[in-house]
Design an enzyme around this catalytic site. Structure first.
Site, PDB file in Angstrom:
ATOM      1  N   GLU A 270     -52.732-104.433  40.250  1.00 40.42           N
ATOM      2  CA  GLU A 270     -52.183-104.017  38.957  1.00 40.42           C
ATOM      3  C   GLU A 270     -51.862-102.524  38.961  1.00 40.42           C
ATOM      4  OE1 GLU A 270     -51.239-105.617  36.336  1.00 40.42           O
ATOM      5  OE2 GLU A 270     -51.966-107.604  36.824  1.00 40.42           O
TER       6      GLU A 270
ATOM      7  N   PHE B 298     -47.395 -85.829  40.422  1.00 42.56           N
ATOM      8  CA  PHE B 298     -46.833 -86.498  41.595  1.00 42.56           C
ATOM      9  C   PHE B 298     -45.322 -86.519  41.454  1.00 42.56           C
ATOM     10  CE2 PHE B 298     -47.585 -89.581  38.315  1.00 42.56           C
ATOM     11  CZ  PHE B 298     -46.464 -90.385  38.326  1.00 42.56           C
TER      12      PHE B 298
END
Length: 102
Positions: A81, A101
């Site tokens: 998930e 990120f």
């Protein structure tokens, strides 16, 4: 007390899932909202499975009662998930406006 606490966390998780589903149906949920729900519910489900094992004592690791089987399944859910780290990065970006990120 432990059983009551597990029931409270299970209920909160169900309410969160229902609420997110309604948001998604009504206006479309944002990715960080989905991340928050998935992260919370898998964490709490794992905690509940582990607590069940401790409540059952030695029987908690037998095949007759299988909370650890559920915990193992939840570990895989945590991975497929989206890992906890990815959910945390998504939530962090929503909170700060800065991506950690690329």
């Amino acid at each position: 007390q432990k059983l009551a606490n597990m029931t409270v966390e299970l209920g909160k998780g169900m309410l969160l899932a229902i609420h997110l589903g309604r948001i998604k149906d009504a206006e479309g949920a944002r990715p960080e909202q989905i991340s928050l729900g998935k992260l919370n519910n898998v964490r709490e489900a794992l905690a509940i499975a582990r607590e069940c094992r401790t409540l059952l004592g030695g029987s908690g690791i037998t095949l007759e009662y299988s909370p650890l089987r559920h915990a193992n399944n939840l570990e895989s859910v945590l991975t497929y998930e989206g890992t906890s780290e990815m959910h945390l990065l998504s939530i962090g970006k929503a909170l700060t406006g800065q991506a950690a990120f690329r």
